[in-house]
Design a protein around this motif. Structure first.
Motif, PDB file in Angstrom:
ATOM      1  N   UNK A  87       0.894  -1.270   0.148  1.00  0.00           N
ATOM      2  CA  UNK A  87      -0.063   0.000   0.151  1.00  0.00           C
ATOM      3  C   UNK A  87       0.705   1.124   0.061  1.00  0.00           C
ATOM      4  N   UNK A  88       1.963   1.207   0.610  1.00  0.00           N
ATOM      5  CA  UNK A  88       2.901   2.447   0.764  1.00  0.00           C
ATOM      6  C   UNK A  88       3.886   2.371  -0.312  1.00  0.00           C
ATOM      7  N   UNK A  89       3.896   1.310  -1.319  1.00  0.00           N
ATOM      8  CA  UNK A  89       4.761   1.279  -2.328  1.00  0.00           C
ATOM      9  C   UNK A  89       6.194   0.889  -2.131  1.00  0.00           C
ATOM     10  N   UNK A  90       6.482  -0.029  -1.100  1.00  0.00           N
ATOM     11  CA  UNK A  90       7.642  -0.614  -0.622  1.00  0.00           C
ATOM     12  C   UNK A  90       7.940  -2.023  -1.123  1.00  0.00           C
ATOM     13  N   UNK A  91       9.057  -2.363  -1.266  1.00  0.00           N
ATOM     14  CA  UNK A  91       9.199  -3.913  -1.785  1.00  0.00           C
ATOM     15  C   UNK A  91       8.547  -4.836  -0.652  1.00  0.00           C
ATOM     16  N   UNK A  92       8.035  -6.039  -0.998  1.00  0.00           N
ATOM     17  CA  UNK A  92       7.582  -6.858  -0.199  1.00  0.00           C
ATOM     18  C   UNK A  92       8.664  -7.484   0.576  1.00  0.00           C
ATOM     19  N   UNK A  93       8.165  -7.973   1.779  1.00  0.00           N
ATOM     20  CA  UNK A  93       8.818  -8.957   2.709  1.00  0.00           C
ATOM     21  C   UNK A  93       8.965 -10.068   2.268  1.00  0.00           C
ATOM     22  N   UNK A  94      10.101 -10.851   2.378  1.00  0.00           N
ATOM     23  CA  UNK A  94      10.458 -12.196   1.912  1.00  0.00           C
ATOM     24  C   UNK A  94      10.149 -13.118   3.137  1.00  0.00           C
TER      25      UNK A  94
END
Length: 434
Positions: A87-94
């Motif tokens: 939602x905030x445009x950051x890369x996803x957590x793996x």
């Protein structure tokens, strides 16, 4: 009526979103806890505070990965974190799927081994081994996040306890899980059971007081909660005796201080809080609570209201306190208004409104409510904006007391005359003497 109002306020508080706490340093705050409560508090903050969401979820995931077998909660928290990041445009957590798979297998094999061991212990009929078997199984379920089964296992050890130490261990385990489940009626009963055992250590006694205080706090019984927090030994702050899987010493200072302000009168505040040498040590951990209590006692209401306002957002992010903030703040404000007016016969409402950081119309409504609830014996002059104390007519009071004493004397005299006439007429029931 007061309980229903308190419950309504608690329901409203549950949905509040806190934009940004004024004083909360997340890393410092969360370092006071360990185990489940650390994760619970982090996820609670993540849910309610957008500005701390990402950091709180990351810390919770790290704690779950390093010190837990609760892979389901890890996946759930990671999924929520990814929703926020996207939602905030950051890369996803793996997500660490390797850890999830290995933890799942490890938890399953350990469960099977513990169940087999417990079955063998039951066949051998050795009480101590059966108790330890149930305890180990309870620890495993707890570590996996299965609180219901953990509670069942801990409760089953009750029939196999042979010493006071075993009883206390069982009670503390049940209390810990019950607090996490929010089952505070269970907490009460097991605190009573633990306290009835002989030779309780001061550190254990402190933990039981804190647990009972949390149960009273959950039930809106702020005065009882305050007394127990104030009676808690500072022994609980020592590394060997801490209760960080449930509460921190800083929390005891905050909860105890706010509950005392909301429920104690001026004399109790002096004797049980300000002059309490043991609780002073807790207050050293939270200087703003100490300043708040002294400000209230010394009638520095602008200081009191300023501190309360400054820390309100932090309290709304507290796992146990958040649903009571509005109610506690209302009670503290009411007591401050009553205390402000108590020495005077008349008070200028303009000056009073200035002291309480409000305007005259709002203050007038507050005072009218306090008068209706019989907290203040006064009347409001809306035209002159003056609050006037109701002066009792002492002469009428003396006449009323005299008439009351006369009525009581007449009743007792009639009763004596009746008894004398009954004795004279021999209308007396006597026991047969053998």
């Amino acid at each position: 009526m007061e309980d229903s109002n308190a419950n309504a306020k608690r329901k409203r508080t549950l949905d509040i979103v806190v934009d940004a706490p004024n004083n909360l340093d997340l890393d410092t705050y969360i370092s006071n806890y360990k185990g489940h409560t650390k994760v619970d508090r982090l996820l609670f903050i993540a849910k309610r505070c957008p500005s701390l969401q990402i950091d709180a979820y990351r810390l919770a995931l790290q704690e779950l990965r390093d010190h837990s077998l609760d892979h389901a909660r890890y996946i759930s928290a990671a999924t929520k974190l990814n929703e926020v990041l996207t939602a905030q445009g950051y890369p996803s957590f793996s997500i660490d799927n390797t850890w999830v798979d290995s933890t799942q297998k490890r938890a399953k094999s350990l469960l099977e081994r513990l169940e087999v061991e417990l079955k063998n212990y039951k066949n051998n009929l050795i009480k101590e081994s059966i108790r330890m078997g149930h305890n180990d199984l309870g620890d495993h379920y707890y570590n996996c996040g299965n609180l219901t089964n953990a509670l069942k296992c801990y409760s089953r050890t009750r029939d196999y306890c042979t010493t006071a130490k075993h009883v206390i261990e069982m009670c503390l385990n049940v209390i810990k899980v019950s607090i996490e489940l929010g089952n505070f009626s269970h907490v009460h009963s097991y605190v009573i059971k633990a306290e009835s055992t002989p030779d309780i250590q001061p550190a254990v006694q402190a933990k039981l007081k804190v647990a009972a205080a949390l149960a009273h706090l959950d039930n809106n019984k702020y005065k009882l909660a305050a007394r127990l927090f104030l009676e808690t030994s500072f022994e609980i702050s020592q590394p060997a005796n801490n209760y960080s899987e449930v509460i921190s010493p800083n929390d005891i200072a905050v909860y105890g201080g706010l509950c005392a302000l909301a429920s104690f009168d001026r004399s109790e505040l002096k004797s049980k809080v300000i002059d309490n040498a043991e609780f002073k040590q807790f207050l050293e951990l939270e200087p703003h609570i100490r300043e708040l209590i002294h400000g209230f006692y010394n009638s520095k209401y602008s200081v009191v209201l300023d501190i309360l306002d400054k820390w309100k957002n932090d309290y709304l992010l507290d796992l146990h306190l958040h649903s009571h903030v509005e109610n506690l703040y209302d009670n503290i404000r009411k007591k401050a208004l009553v205390q402000y007016f108590s020495p005077f016969l008349t008070v200028d409402m303009n000056k009073m409104a200035q002291s309480f950081g409000t305007n005259v119309p709002k203050l007038e409504r507050e005072l009218a409510k306090l008068i209706t609830e019989n907290h203040i014996q006064a009347r409001i002059d809306s035209h002159k904006k003056i609050l006037c104390a109701k002066q009792q007519d002492q002469r009428s009071g003396i006449f009323y007391k005299a008439l009351k004493m006369g009525d009581e004397f007449e009743q007792s005299t009639n009763a004596m005359l009746l008894r004398m006439n009954l004795l004279k007429a021999n209308l007396v029931v006597t026991t047969n003497q053998k």
